[in-house]
Design a protein around this motif. Structure first.
Motif, PDB file in Angstrom:
ATOM      1  N   GLY A 106       2.087  -4.960  -9.537  1.00 29.67           N
ATOM      2  CA  GLY A 106       1.117  -5.036 -10.634  1.00 29.67           C
ATOM      3  C   GLY A 106       0.292  -3.799 -10.857  1.00 29.67           C
ATOM      4  N   GLY A 107       0.677  -2.677 -10.269  1.00 30.55           N
ATOM      5  CA  GLY A 107      -0.107  -1.468 -10.460  1.00 30.55           C
ATOM      6  C   GLY A 107      -1.300  -1.438  -9.512  1.00 30.55           C
ATOM      7  N   LEU A 108      -2.059  -0.371  -9.631  1.00 31.87           N
ATOM      8  CA  LEU A 108      -3.183  -0.151  -8.725  1.00 31.87           C
ATOM      9  C   LEU A 108      -4.465  -0.067  -9.542  1.00 31.87           C
ATOM     10  CD1 LEU A 108      -4.229   0.518  -5.859  1.00 31.87           C
ATOM     11  CD2 LEU A 108      -3.674   2.909  -6.305  1.00 31.87           C
ATOM     12  N   HIS A 109      -5.377  -0.976  -9.258  1.00 34.53           N
ATOM     13  CA  HIS A 109      -6.654  -0.975  -9.987  1.00 34.53           C
ATOM     14  C   HIS A 109      -7.380   0.340  -9.742  1.00 34.53           C
ATOM     15  CE1 HIS A 109     -10.708  -2.081 -11.214  1.00 34.53           C
ATOM     16  NE2 HIS A 109     -10.197  -3.146 -11.802  1.00 34.53           N
ATOM     17  N   GLU A 110      -8.006   0.851 -10.775  1.00 38.79           N
ATOM     18  CA  GLU A 110      -8.611   2.185 -10.653  1.00 38.79           C
ATOM     19  C   GLU A 110      -9.670   2.249  -9.548  1.00 38.79           C
ATOM     20  OE1 GLU A 110     -10.113   2.978 -14.513  1.00 38.79           O
ATOM     21  OE2 GLU A 110     -11.690   1.467 -14.404  1.00 38.79           O
ATOM     22  N   ASP A 111     -10.279   1.116  -9.243  1.00 40.67           N
ATOM     23  CA  ASP A 111     -11.296   1.123  -8.187  1.00 40.67           C
ATOM     24  C   ASP A 111     -10.696   1.348  -6.802  1.00 40.67           C
ATOM     25  OD1 ASP A 111     -13.048   0.566 -10.148  1.00 40.67           O
ATOM     26  OD2 ASP A 111     -13.517  -1.490  -9.513  1.00 40.67           O
ATOM     27  N   PHE A 112      -9.374   1.172  -6.687  1.00 40.78           N
ATOM     28  CA  PHE A 112      -8.779   1.197  -5.352  1.00 40.78           C
ATOM     29  C   PHE A 112      -7.977   2.457  -5.052  1.00 40.78           C
ATOM     30  CE2 PHE A 112      -8.789  -3.666  -5.933  1.00 40.78           C
ATOM     31  CZ  PHE A 112     -10.138  -3.703  -5.607  1.00 40.78           C
ATOM     32  N   TYR A 113      -8.031   3.420  -5.966  1.00 40.28           N
ATOM     33  CA  TYR A 113      -7.339   4.687  -5.676  1.00 40.28           C
ATOM     34  C   TYR A 113      -7.905   5.320  -4.413  1.00 40.28           C
ATOM     35  CZ  TYR A 113      -4.289   4.941  -9.697  1.00 40.28           C
ATOM     36  OH  TYR A 113      -3.279   4.704 -10.583  1.00 40.28           O
ATOM     37  N   LYS A 114      -9.171   5.030  -4.149  1.00 40.27           N
ATOM     38  CA  LYS A 114      -9.793   5.648  -2.974  1.00 40.27           C
ATOM     39  C   LYS A 114      -9.182   5.170  -1.652  1.00 40.27           C
ATOM     40  CE  LYS A 114     -13.581   2.357  -3.282  1.00 40.27           C
ATOM     41  NZ  LYS A 114     -14.857   2.154  -3.927  1.00 40.27           N
ATOM     42  N   TYR A 115      -8.471   4.058  -1.703  1.00 33.20           N
ATOM     43  CA  TYR A 115      -7.815   3.594  -0.473  1.00 33.20           C
ATOM     44  C   TYR A 115      -6.366   4.071  -0.401  1.00 33.20           C
ATOM     45  CZ  TYR A 115     -11.801   0.398  -0.608  1.00 33.20           C
ATOM     46  OH  TYR A 115     -13.052  -0.131  -0.680  1.00 33.20           O
ATOM     47  N   GLY A 116      -6.021   5.047  -1.254  1.00 30.60           N
ATOM     48  CA  GLY A 116      -4.629   5.483  -1.401  1.00 30.60           C
ATOM     49  C   GLY A 116      -3.932   5.827  -0.102  1.00 30.60           C
ATOM     50  N   GLU A 117      -4.650   6.429   0.818  1.00 23.88           N
ATOM     51  CA  GLU A 117      -4.017   6.821   2.077  1.00 23.88           C
ATOM     52  C   GLU A 117      -3.532   5.631   2.880  1.00 23.88           C
ATOM     53  OE1 GLU A 117      -6.458   9.337   4.462  1.00 23.88           O
ATOM     54  OE2 GLU A 117      -6.780  10.730   2.802  1.00 23.88           O
ATOM     55  N   HIS A 118      -4.008   4.467   2.505  1.00 22.56           N
ATOM     56  CA  HIS A 118      -3.584   3.255   3.206  1.00 22.56           C
ATOM     57  C   HIS A 118      -2.901   2.276   2.257  1.00 22.56           C
ATOM     58  CE1 HIS A 118      -5.411   4.376   6.998  1.00 22.56           C
ATOM     59  NE2 HIS A 118      -6.338   4.950   6.256  1.00 22.56           N
ATOM     60  N   THR A 119      -2.329   2.844   1.214  1.00 18.20           N
ATOM     61  CA  THR A 119      -1.727   2.008   0.181  1.00 18.20           C
ATOM     62  C   THR A 119      -0.247   2.333   0.035  1.00 18.20           C
ATOM     63  OG1 THR A 119      -3.832   2.063  -1.007  1.00 18.20           O
ATOM     64  CG2 THR A 119      -1.907   1.358  -2.263  1.00 18.20           C
ATOM     65  N   ILE A 120       0.561   1.293  -0.071  1.00 17.67           N
ATOM     66  CA  ILE A 120       1.954   1.483  -0.459  1.00 17.67           C
ATOM     67  C   ILE A 120       2.043   1.031  -1.913  1.00 17.67           C
ATOM     68  CG2 ILE A 120       4.319   0.700  -0.104  1.00 17.67           C
ATOM     69  CD1 ILE A 120       3.483   0.244   2.887  1.00 17.67           C
ATOM     70  N   VAL A 121       2.517   1.915  -2.767  1.00 15.10           N
ATOM     71  CA  VAL A 121       2.610   1.539  -4.183  1.00 15.10           C
ATOM     72  C   VAL A 121       4.031   1.059  -4.461  1.00 15.10           C
ATOM     73  CG1 VAL A 121       0.738   3.050  -4.926  1.00 15.10           C
ATOM     74  CG2 VAL A 121       3.061   3.931  -4.899  1.00 15.10           C
ATOM     75  N   GLN A 122       4.095  -0.029  -5.185  1.00 15.65           N
ATOM     76  CA  GLN A 122       5.409  -0.623  -5.400  1.00 15.65           C
ATOM     77  C   GLN A 122       5.930  -0.317  -6.803  1.00 15.65           C
ATOM     78  OE1 GLN A 122       6.248  -4.960  -5.679  1.00 15.65           O
ATOM     79  NE2 GLN A 122       7.124  -4.755  -3.635  1.00 15.65           N
ATOM     80  N   VAL A 123       7.229  -0.110  -6.879  1.00  8.92           N
ATOM     81  CA  VAL A 123       7.912   0.064  -8.157  1.00  8.92           C
ATOM     82  C   VAL A 123       8.911  -1.078  -8.261  1.00  8.92           C
ATOM     83  CG1 VAL A 123       9.466   1.537  -9.477  1.00  8.92           C
ATOM     84  CG2 VAL A 123       7.647   2.570  -8.093  1.00  8.92           C
ATOM     85  N   ALA A 124       8.666  -1.966  -9.211  1.00  6.34           N
ATOM     86  CA  ALA A 124       9.573  -3.105  -9.350  1.00  6.34           C
ATOM     87  C   ALA A 124      10.278  -3.012 -10.696  1.00  6.34           C
ATOM     88  CB  ALA A 124       8.793  -4.407  -9.214  1.00  6.34           C
ATOM     89  N   SER A 125      11.094  -4.005 -10.960  1.00  6.03           N
ATOM     90  CA  SER A 125      11.946  -3.907 -12.143  1.00  6.03           C
ATOM     91  C   SER A 125      11.142  -3.899 -13.445  1.00  6.03           C
ATOM     92  CB  SER A 125      12.943  -5.060 -12.144  1.00  6.03           C
ATOM     93  OG  SER A 125      12.242  -6.290 -12.188  1.00  6.03           O
ATOM     94  N   GLY A 126       9.947  -4.454 -13.417  1.00  3.11           N
ATOM     95  CA  GLY A 126       9.132  -4.443 -14.630  1.00  3.11           C
ATOM     96  C   GLY A 126       8.400  -3.138 -14.831  1.00  3.11           C
ATOM     97  N   ARG A 127       8.317  -2.347 -13.756  1.00  2.85           N
ATOM     98  CA  ARG A 127       7.622  -1.043 -13.769  1.00  2.85           C
ATOM     99  C   ARG A 127       6.170  -1.175 -14.254  1.00  2.85           C
ATOM    100  NH1 ARG A 127      12.408   2.339 -13.295  1.00  2.85           N
ATOM    101  NH2 ARG A 127      13.377   0.943 -11.804  1.00  2.85           N
ATOM    102  N   PHE A 128       5.563  -2.322 -13.972  1.00  2.00           N
ATOM    103  CA  PHE A 128       4.176  -2.506 -14.418  1.00  2.00           C
ATOM    104  C   PHE A 128       3.255  -1.532 -13.706  1.00  2.00           C
ATOM    105  CE2 PHE A 128       5.895  -6.926 -14.816  1.00  2.00           C
ATOM    106  CZ  PHE A 128       5.975  -6.893 -16.199  1.00  2.00           C
TER     107      PHE A 128
END
Lengths: 412, 365, 143, 500
Positions: D202-224
């Motif tokens: 579902g994407g990454l809420h702008e408030d949570f970019y600061k936790y990026g170093e501990h975040t795995i971002v997902q790319v799924a078929s909807g590319r949301f």
């Protein structure tokens, strides 16, 4: 440094507590013509009613003076102030020096010039503990009591004696009771309630003359009485100040630090004038909270601290026979009135701010309205529907609430 | 029916001892037999063995295969295999003497040999790998045959029995070497199989080990990805393969090998200077599955040296001593004092910190 | 000084704080007794409910308390930073109700006035804080 | 019209205890409880009760309990009540049945048929309170060589990797399927724990970019919500090929959950259903996957490991082998008990295989092929305890993805009604009044506690086995024994039977 305080009621106590916030050591001398440990002046009706014992009358604990390093001269009258010499003269002609002086002489009851009143033996005012004691001493279950004046003092006196006697008549010149703080609709509610408790009111009327046990009203009616309580108003005790050459209008004039026209003399309480911010007028606000807070500001400033007293408004909280009312501010403006069950509420707005209110019955959280008046909050910033419905913090916006309630500072 | 090594994993306690003379002076094998005998109670008669280095100076350029045969068919089959792939310079039974405590001995043969150059070239393997593959081949494929020693100028001697009896059986007093290791075994449930006795050897690597590693299957499954086959299911076997993989194939120094198998704790690595930190993180990450946990004390013998290592928590006893040019290592101090009563220095190596002793330059090879 | 604060972002308007407050001040040993037979006992904490926002309000224990200064009988006092009411001295004039800018002096028919005393008369963490299911009410030091 | 649907539960209210505080009524988003003024008591209509236990939990006098109704249909071993009811439901709506969370059917749980070893006598167990005990884990392709220059500087290549201080990560749960506060709790907990949470699709809420170093971002078929900044924000990128709860189909976020923030984060219009296609339409074969992996690596300068997440299906070992050879750094396998915010019931309950078998097969296959070092294996769906985790690691997993367990820490009671979007615990909902019920301050702390507790238990079990570093547990199947398993099952799991 040597502090001297004339008076021993709320303003004086406020001053002691104010001084001690800044200066914990230098001596304070308190001179009072009353012979009592400081007591809550408005408590006398509750005492008279039997609600309070003697020891609960005291405004501050027994060790108050000792703890605050105060020298107390009770039953002593000051006869003059010499502002040049910085001394006051006592009735025994001795002098007391001061570096800083507070005049907290309060007020005294007004005695109307009614023919025959001077001859009435059992006449009382209702201002002091001694007044209450004197009334109690003479009051009997079958005493017929005539109260002149349907103001706060008169009505509290009526309530105070109602358990002892049921024959109480209140006479007032005005067309309603509590004319200085209620409009006629509100006054009606209180009056009705008091009448249910067997208090009789004769309004739009006055006593033209007294005999020893009869009063003749201007309507021609005569009233028998065993005792009369006179509560037609008070007069500030400003004579000392005036004679010392201080600036005095109706009351002693003060700046925001409660200082008089003399740099070493401060004043507080019923003998002074304050600026009513709801009208912008200088006036005497003979109210206990007002007296205390002026006294405290004066005390702090006398001791070299800094504080100002600015947000004064007329306000009263009082109840009669379990029916509570709270009023504040002035009523010149656009009114919003709501009745619900047995409650009455009137909010008065002018120039986009709340100027005054009356609440009878349900007085919950009235202080929120009081603060709106005092802080002159522009109502355009508030949720009006919420404001009209009841006093609540919700009527402020979030930032304001956070500031008031939480000290929570948002990261953004 | 009790199962033997390779069919089941058998935990065991043990005694180990070893010494090396840095200047290459060859010492009679009787010394190591005497040393290990002092730890008799650490064995239970179900396995003992020795490794000697520098014992075959006359054949020092040839691989010496020591082989157990259960019967003559297996010997014939093995020899057919050897003849096909190697140039056999010498073959003979290994001399033994009858001993009342050593029974059920298999046929024990020794071959000095070299790969046939044509076969070696055809295999496209380097020489050592050729040897290793051949040994594995014999051990897995030829029923009843087991090559238990395959290095140059060194040999393993092992049997079911107390180590001192095994030493006598193999007439070790007739050998001399610059380094010796010994092992006495205390397995917990085995009838004992000669091949399962220690040391375990691969090429010139021999391992004597006291301990029971808890990481066994993690280690085994990892090394098996690289062509090894753990047939014995013993710690010693897998440790030998690990060392072979790291030291011979990845060319890590023995010090670095120790940093893999007894890796420093992360908390320690975090405090190291950048360069070392990068190195140790790399090693621990790359060879994560070669970390050995659980108690062990090992003596690795190799051409020209010995290395001793304890697990990083030092859960097994191991003591080291020095006297002149000789360094001693043993499970217990008595095993050292037995053959060298007056040592110059004696110490208890810390967990994870190896003792590596190699011949001085010019020492006998 | 540690005080009770309400974070309106987390207040659910569940009103449990009110019930825990009433219970804590009821003198009863269990909650069921405290509210036995529909007994309504006024809490010293008030939950304000809005459409999306709720929060509880109780005495702020101001440093410069208008309620104490305005008290006609000396029933209200500050002790160790906590504003306390002496029931035996209070006459119920409600000057404090008139004065408190937060509306935190509570009135009912059980007593003359009631107010939060940070559970000083109970023990430890105030009951509202303990009972809040969402940690919206906290007891902490704030500058 | 009769709908033939009857309440599953009954609410039992102890009237003697109820003080009519109304908290049950205020807190039930399904409006089961109400106050009746005339009767001056609380009343309940269980029709919409999902047994989420919110009312039970908050009732200050413990006056409530929820019991399974004992109203029964005529017994029929072939037609259990649930199937009959589902037929009624579909007859009324004509729709596909939806469910949430993991497969609840009584299939075997292999974790419960595996036992763990401990040291006795011949080697010592290790006390984690006295000795260092390591669970730090690296994920990613292992270096293949080790070379140094003359000064001893490392010359070897290294590959991007993730460093986990604990062997657990929070698995993909999208913002949208769960609330912002749930995401914040996960993000903060991952940061505190030194591990990673996963944005889901579902994407990454702008408030949570600061936790990026501990975040795995997902790319799924909807590319949301996928864009360059998003890819760059995370520590790793996960390509979601499948999900254990619904192998073979895409995600479905009901429009009711797509409010302003979700819409912005996903880059889709408000109120529209967010439907991910069943396949990635640019991946119809393994070589296409390789292209996507390298596109993503290219886009992020080869600085981030790429994870490929697949559902455990029948030929998972072969698929994993293909993925390992496609440039992926980490393979994540999701078992058929993995959770979901919404899935067709029939698929959730009947498609896929258990993670235990999938993991054992994949680990063995990659080792057989000698490519186990090319990838790390992360497993999820469902690991329910530290002992499940120990078993998973001993079977060969490098790390564990926790989804359901993390939600439990946040208060989830597994009522399996996420698709209704009215989660009373503020987790699987976007309704602001419900979302605020999950205070991230509490949520994150509970997550941290859970993982600390599990990590400690893992260490204790490791210590019992005489292992003081998790590397030595990984793939150490000798530490496991099966109980009550067939030869075939033991063979697939690669473990011996207890007693052997």
């Amino acid at each position: 440094m040597n502090y001297l305080i004339i008076g021993n009621s709320s303003a004086a106590i406020g001053a002691v507590e104010g001084i001690r916030q800044v200066d914990s050591t230098n001596p304070i001398t308190i001179i009072s013509d009353e012979p009592h440990h400081t007591y809550g002046r408005p408590l006398i009706s509750y005492w008279l009613e039997g609600k309070l014992s003697d020891e609960k009358m005291f405004y501050r604990p027994q060790n108050f003076y000792e703890k605050n390093n105060c020298k107390l001269l009770l039953g002593t009258k000051v006869t003059a102030i010499d502002i040049e010499a910085q001394v006051v003269q006592l009735q025994d002609t001795s002098f007391i020096e001061y570096d800083k002086l507070l005049i907290a002489t309060g007020s005294r009851p007004l005695m109307p010039p009614v023919p025959g009143l001077e001859q009435v033996k059992n006449k009382f005012s209702f201002m002091t503990y001694d007044d209450a004691k004197a009334i109690k001493a003479i009051l009997k279950p079958d005493s017929k009591v005539l109260i002149i004046g349907a103001g706060l003092i008169g009505l509290k006196a009526a309530e105070g004696i109602t358990k002892t006697t049921s024959d109480i008549t209140v006479v007032d010149l005005a067309d309603r009771i509590l004319p200085s703080i209620l409009d006629s609709e509100a006054a009606q509610i209180i009056q009705k309630h008091m009448e249910q408790k067997d208090i009789r009111f004769i309004l739009n009327n006055r006593v033209d003359s007294f005999s020893s046990d009869t009063a003749t009203l201007s309507s021609g009616e005569t009233l028998d009485f065993d005792l009369v309580i006179v509560a037609v108003g008070v007069r500030p005790n400003v004579e000392l100040a005036k004679e010392a050459g201080l600036a005095v209008n109706r009351g002693i004039l003060l700046d925001e630090s409660c200082k008089t026209s003399d740099a070493n003399i401060y004043a507080a309480g019923d003998c002074t004038e304050s600026m009513d911010i709801t009208t912008g007028e200088q006036k005497i606000l003979a109210l206990l909270p007002n007296a205390y807070m002026q006294g405290e500001v004066a005390g702090i400033c006398m001791a070299g601290g800094q504080k100002t007293y600015t947000h004064a408004i007329p306000m009263n909280a009082i109840g009669f026979f379990g029916l509570h009312m709270i009023t504040a501010g002035t009523y010149d403006g656009e009114a919003v009135v709501t009745h619900s069950n047995e409650s009455f509420k009137k909010l008065v707005f002018k120039d986009n701010v709340l100027k005054g209110y009356m609440m009878i019955g349900d007085v919950k959280r009235a202080g929120i309205y009081t603060s709106l008046i005092k802080e002159q909050v522009s109502v355009s910033k508030l949720d009006l529907e919420l404001l009209h419905s009841k006093p609540q913090m919700m009527l402020f916006d979030k930032a304001r609430r956070l500031e008031k309630l939480g000290g929570v500072h948002n990261e953004n | 029916m009790l199962k033997r090594e390779g069919e089941i994993r058998i935990p065991s306690g043990c005694a180990i001892s070893g010494f090396i003379n840095r200047s290459g002076k060859r010492v009679n094998g009787g010394e190591i037999v005497k040393s290990i005998s002092y730890m008799h109670d650490r064995s239970n008669g179900l396995g003992g063995g020795f490794a000697g280095y520098g014992i075959y100076p006359e054949y020092k350029d040839l691989y010496a295969f020591h082989v157990f045969y259960e019967n003559s068919q297996s010997r014939e089959e093995t020899e057919r295999f050897l003849e096909k792939h190697f140039d056999i310079v010498n073959l003979s039974r290994i001399p033994t003497r009858k001993h009342k405590n050593i029974t059920h001995e298999p046929l024990i043969w020794r071959y000095f040999l070299n790969p046939l150059p044509t076969k070696l070239a055809a295999s496209q393997l380097d020489e050592k790998e050729y040897i290793v593959q051949s040994v594995i081949n014999i051990n897995i494929k030829i029923d009843g045959a087991y090559v238990f020693s395959s290095g140059k100028n060194m040999g393993v001697f092992k049997a079911v029995g107390f180590p001192e009896d095994v030493g006598e059986f193999y007439r070790l007093d007739e050998y001399a070497g610059y380094a010796w290791t010994a092992h006495g075994r205390y397995p917990t449930n085995t009838p004992g199989w000669w091949g399962g006795a220690h040391p375990f050897a691969l090429l010139d690597y021999t391992i004597v080990h006291n301990g029971e590693i808890s990481s066994y299957d993690a280690n085994r499954r990892f090394v098996e990805m690289f062509g090894y086959k753990c047939t014995l299911l013993t710690d010693t076997e897998v440790i030998t393969y690990i060392i072979d993989l790291l030291n011979r194939k990845h060319e890590l120094s023995l010090e670095d090998v120790c940093k893999v198998i007894a890796a420093p704790f992360w908390s320690k690595i975090d405090t190291l200077p950048e360069k070392e930190k990068a190195k140790y993180i790399h090693l621990r990450n790359m060879f994560a599955s070669l970390l050995i946990t659980g108690p062990f004390s090992i003596i690795l013998g190799f051409e020209g040296g010995l290395m001793a290592l304890n697990d990083r928590l030092k859960l097994r006893s191991m003591v080291a001593a020095e006297k002149g040019d000789t360094v001693y290592i043993a499970s217990e101090e008595c095993a050292i004092r037995a053959i060298c009563p007056e040592v110059d220095r004696i110490w208890y190596p810390k967990g994870g910190e190896p003792i590596i002793v190699t011949l001085n330059k010019g020492g006998d090879k | 000084m540690k005080k009770v604060y309400v974070n309106e972002d987390w207040c659910l308007g569940c009103h449990l704080c009110e019930y825990y407050c009433s219970f804590a001040n009821s003198g009863e040993s269990n909650m069921i007794k405290a509210f036995n037979k529909g007994k309504k006992t006024t809490p010293r904490i008030v939950v304000e409910e809005g459409s999306a926002i709720n929060f509880a309000v109780q005495c702020r224990h101001c440093d410069d308390p208008l309620c104490v200064k305005g008290c006609i009988s000396g029933a209200l006092s500050i002790q160790n930073g906590i504003i306390l009411v002496d029931d035996t001295k209070c006459v119920g004039c409600y000057t404090c109700v008139l004065s408190c800018p937060y509306g935190c002096i509570v009135t009912d028919h059980e007593k003359v006035i009631k107010k939060c005393d940070l559970c000083a008369s109970n023990s430890g963490t105030p009951a509202c804080v303990q009972g809040c299911p969402n940690a919206a009410i906290v007891f902490e030091e704030r500058s | 019209m009769i709908d033939f649907l009857y309440p599953d539960y009954e609410i039992i209210r102890n009237e003697k205890r109820c003080i009519t505080c109304k908290v049950c009524a205020r807190q039930c988003a399904n409006e089961v409880h109400a106050y009746d003024e005339e009767l001056d008591c609380m009343v309940a209509d269980e029709k919409n009760c999902v047994n989420c236990q919110r009312c039970v939990s908050l009732c200050p006098t413990r006056a409530l309990k929820i019991v399974k109704t004992n109203n029964v249909f005529k017994e029929n071993a072939n037609w259990p009540q649930v199937l009959i009811t589902e037929a009624y439901r579909q007859a009324a709506t004509g729709g596909v049945l939806l469910s949430s969370m993991g497969n609840p059917q009584p299939y075997p749980v292999y974790w419960d048929k595996i036992l763990i070893n401990a040291s006795q006598v011949t080697n010592p167990s290790i006390d984690p309170l006295r000795e260092p005990m390591e669970t730090q884990t690296f994920l990613g392709k292992k270096p293949q060589t080790v070379k140094f220059d003359k000064e001893g500087n490392l010359l070897s290549e290294s590959y991007p990797h993730l460093k986990l201080e604990v062997p657990f990560m929070f698995s993909a749960m999208s913002y949208g399927s769960i609330s912002k506060n749930a995401h914040e709790s996960l993000a903060r907990a991952a940061t505190e724990l030194g591990t990673f949470y996963n944005t889901g699709e579902g994407g990454l809420h702008e408030d949570f970019y600061k936790y990026g170093e501990h975040t795995i971002v997902q790319v799924a078929s909807g590319r949301f919500g996928v864009h360059k900044k998003y890819l760059e924000a995370g520590a790793a990128i996960e390509i979601k090929m499948g999900q254990g709860a619904k192998p073979g189909i895409g995600g479905h976020l009901p429009g009711i959950k797509v409010g302003e923030d979700v819409s912005k984060t996903r880059m889709i219009p408000q109120g529209t259903d967010a439907i991910s296609p069943a396949p990635h339409h640019d991946i119809y074969s393994i070589e296409d996957l390789r292209q996507l992996i390298f596109s993503l690596k290219e886009a992020t300068h080869y600085e981030k490991p790429v994870i490929v997440k697949i559902a455990a299906v029948h030929n998972v070992a072969a698929i994993a082998s293909g993925i390992a050879r496609s440039g992926a750094d980490i393979i994540s396998i999701d078992g058929y008990r993995g959770g979901t915010g919404a899935a067709p019931t029939r698929i959730r309950d009947n498609v896929g295989i258990p993670i235990e078998l999938a993991l054992a097969a994949v680990d063995a296959r990659l080792r057989d092929e000698g490519i186990r070092n090319e990838v790390s294996i992360v497993v999820g769906g469902s690991i329910r305890s530290a002992s499940d985790a120990v078993k998973a690691i001993a079977l060969g997993a490098d790390a564990i993805y926790l989804g359901t367990a993390a939600l439990l820490a946040l208060g989830c009671h597994l009522c399996r009604s996420c698709h209704g979007a009215k989660c009373n615990w503020g987790i699987a909902t976007q309704r602001p009044d419900l979302v605020k019920r999950l205070n991230p301050e509490i949520g994150y702390e509970r997550l941290v506690n859970l993982i600390h507790a599990w990590d400690h238990e893992v260490k204790e079990m490791m210590g019992g086995m005489g292992i003081n570093s998790i590397e030595a547990l990984r793939g150490n199947r000798l530490m496991l024994r099966g109980i009550g398993l067939s030869e075939k099952e033991l063979e697939i799991l690669g473990i011996a039977h207890a007693g052997e």
